[in-house]
Design a protein around this motif. Sequence first.
Motif, PDB file in Angstrom:
ATOM      1  N   MET A   1      10.190  15.802  59.859  1.00 37.49           N
ATOM      2  CA  MET A   1      10.078  16.177  61.172  1.00 37.49           C
ATOM      3  C   MET A   1      11.128  17.193  61.443  1.00 37.49           C
ATOM      4  SD  MET A   1      10.672  13.627  64.211  1.00 37.49           S
ATOM      5  CE  MET A   1       9.011  13.427  64.920  1.00 37.49           C
ATOM      6  N   PRO A   2      10.552  18.285  62.063  1.00 37.82           N
ATOM      7  CA  PRO A   2      11.592  19.465  62.494  1.00 37.82           C
ATOM      8  C   PRO A   2      12.465  18.805  63.739  1.00 37.82           C
ATOM      9  CG  PRO A   2       9.469  19.938  63.208  1.00 37.82           C
ATOM     10  CD  PRO A   2       9.346  18.740  62.208  1.00 37.82           C
ATOM     11  N   MET A   3      13.515  19.668  63.462  1.00 38.84           N
ATOM     12  CA  MET A   3      14.546  19.151  64.831  1.00 38.84           C
ATOM     13  C   MET A   3      14.279  20.172  65.889  1.00 38.84           C
ATOM     14  SD  MET A   3      18.574  18.714  63.270  1.00 38.84           S
ATOM     15  CE  MET A   3      19.256  19.115  65.037  1.00 38.84           C
ATOM     16  N   LYS A   4      14.438  19.409  66.959  1.00 31.76           N
ATOM     17  CA  LYS A   4      14.224  20.086  68.206  1.00 31.76           C
ATOM     18  C   LYS A   4      15.373  20.957  68.512  1.00 31.76           C
ATOM     19  CE  LYS A   4      10.108  18.391  70.226  1.00 31.76           C
ATOM     20  NZ  LYS A   4       9.001  19.135  71.130  1.00 31.76           N
ATOM     21  N   ARG A   5      15.500  22.262  68.849  1.00 33.97           N
ATOM     22  CA  ARG A   5      16.604  22.855  69.532  1.00 33.97           C
ATOM     23  C   ARG A   5      16.735  22.556  70.961  1.00 33.97           C
ATOM     24  NH1 ARG A   5      17.418  28.602  67.321  1.00 33.97           N
ATOM     25  NH2 ARG A   5      19.286  27.766  68.056  1.00 33.97           N
ATOM     26  N   THR A   6      18.060  22.478  71.424  1.00 38.28           N
ATOM     27  CA  THR A   6      18.414  22.223  72.707  1.00 38.28           C
ATOM     28  C   THR A   6      18.702  23.432  73.503  1.00 38.28           C
ATOM     29  OG1 THR A   6      20.670  21.549  72.065  1.00 38.28           O
ATOM     30  CG2 THR A   6      19.281  19.843  72.203  1.00 38.28           C
ATOM     31  N   CYS A   7      18.759  23.300  74.651  1.00 39.19           N
ATOM     32  CA  CYS A   7      18.977  24.728  75.507  1.00 39.19           C
ATOM     33  C   CYS A   7      20.627  25.012  75.290  1.00 39.19           C
ATOM     34  CB  CYS A   7      18.874  24.230  76.796  1.00 39.19           C
ATOM     35  SG  CYS A   7      19.354  25.637  78.096  1.00 39.19           S
ATOM     36  N   GLU A   8      20.827  26.108  75.308  1.00 39.70           N
ATOM     37  CA  GLU A   8      22.146  26.704  75.106  1.00 39.70           C
ATOM     38  C   GLU A   8      23.123  26.856  75.904  1.00 39.70           C
ATOM     39  OE1 GLU A   8      21.666  29.838  72.210  1.00 39.70           O
ATOM     40  OE2 GLU A   8      20.873  28.771  70.542  1.00 39.70           O
ATOM     41  N   HIS A   9      22.389  26.572  77.307  1.00 43.15           N
ATOM     42  CA  HIS A   9      23.292  27.003  78.742  1.00 43.15           C
ATOM     43  C   HIS A   9      24.207  25.888  78.649  1.00 43.15           C
ATOM     44  CE1 HIS A   9      23.944  27.141  82.972  1.00 43.15           C
ATOM     45  NE2 HIS A   9      23.445  28.076  82.919  1.00 43.15           N
ATOM     46  N   LYS A  10      25.525  26.086  79.262  1.00 40.12           N
ATOM     47  CA  LYS A  10      26.546  25.166  79.243  1.00 40.12           C
ATOM     48  C   LYS A  10      26.007  23.916  80.047  1.00 40.12           C
ATOM     49  CE  LYS A  10      30.663  27.385  78.403  1.00 40.12           C
ATOM     50  NZ  LYS A  10      31.963  28.208  79.020  1.00 40.12           N
ATOM     51  N   GLY A  11      26.353  22.598  79.591  1.00 42.21           N
ATOM     52  CA  GLY A  11      25.998  21.451  80.359  1.00 42.21           C
ATOM     53  C   GLY A  11      24.475  21.013  80.407  1.00 42.21           C
ATOM     54  N   CYS A  12      23.799  21.716  79.550  1.00 38.36           N
ATOM     55  CA  CYS A  12      22.274  21.454  79.561  1.00 38.36           C
ATOM     56  C   CYS A  12      21.920  20.967  78.018  1.00 38.36           C
ATOM     57  CB  CYS A  12      21.517  22.628  80.084  1.00 38.36           C
ATOM     58  SG  CYS A  12      19.466  22.207  79.914  1.00 38.36           S
ATOM     59  N   ASN A  13      21.302  19.745  77.992  1.00 35.87           N
ATOM     60  CA  ASN A  13      20.638  19.265  76.790  1.00 35.87           C
ATOM     61  C   ASN A  13      19.278  19.175  76.872  1.00 35.87           C
ATOM     62  OD1 ASN A  13      23.203  19.302  75.339  1.00 35.87           O
ATOM     63  ND2 ASN A  13      23.870  17.363  76.591  1.00 35.87           N
ATOM     64  N   ASN A  14      18.507  20.029  77.703  1.00 34.05           N
ATOM     65  CA  ASN A  14      17.056  19.865  77.572  1.00 34.05           C
ATOM     66  C   ASN A  14      16.518  20.528  76.407  1.00 34.05           C
ATOM     67  OD1 ASN A  14      17.228  18.530  80.131  1.00 34.05           O
ATOM     68  ND2 ASN A  14      17.115  20.407  81.184  1.00 34.05           N
ATOM     69  N   PRO A  15      15.152  20.043  76.013  1.00 34.25           N
ATOM     70  CA  PRO A  15      14.532  20.842  74.819  1.00 34.25           C
ATOM     71  C   PRO A  15      14.374  22.292  75.309  1.00 34.25           C
ATOM     72  CG  PRO A  15      13.518  18.857  75.520  1.00 34.25           C
ATOM     73  CD  PRO A  15      14.722  18.841  76.449  1.00 34.25           C
TER      74      PRO A  15
END
Length: 70
Positions: A1-15
């Motif tokens: 299963m591939p890893m989902k990347r998270t948003c690179e904006h500070k303080g954000c952990n959304n996909p």
Amino acid sequence: MPMKRTCEHKGCNNPTEKKETYKVLDNDFNMYSFKVSLCNKCFEQIHEVKEKMVGDFSVFFNRPIKKKYY
């Protein structure tokens, strides 16, 4: 299963939903570009600020960005 990347904006952990390339003219009139992965919410926030700001965008992201100078 591939890893989902998270948003690179500070303080954000959304996909991540978008991969965006920004071209920036800094205060010394040097042009550089960089790529980041963002969620839709952060993508919209960055574009609202980008129109009003000139300078270094690295303050918005939680990792060091690789700047490609022209």
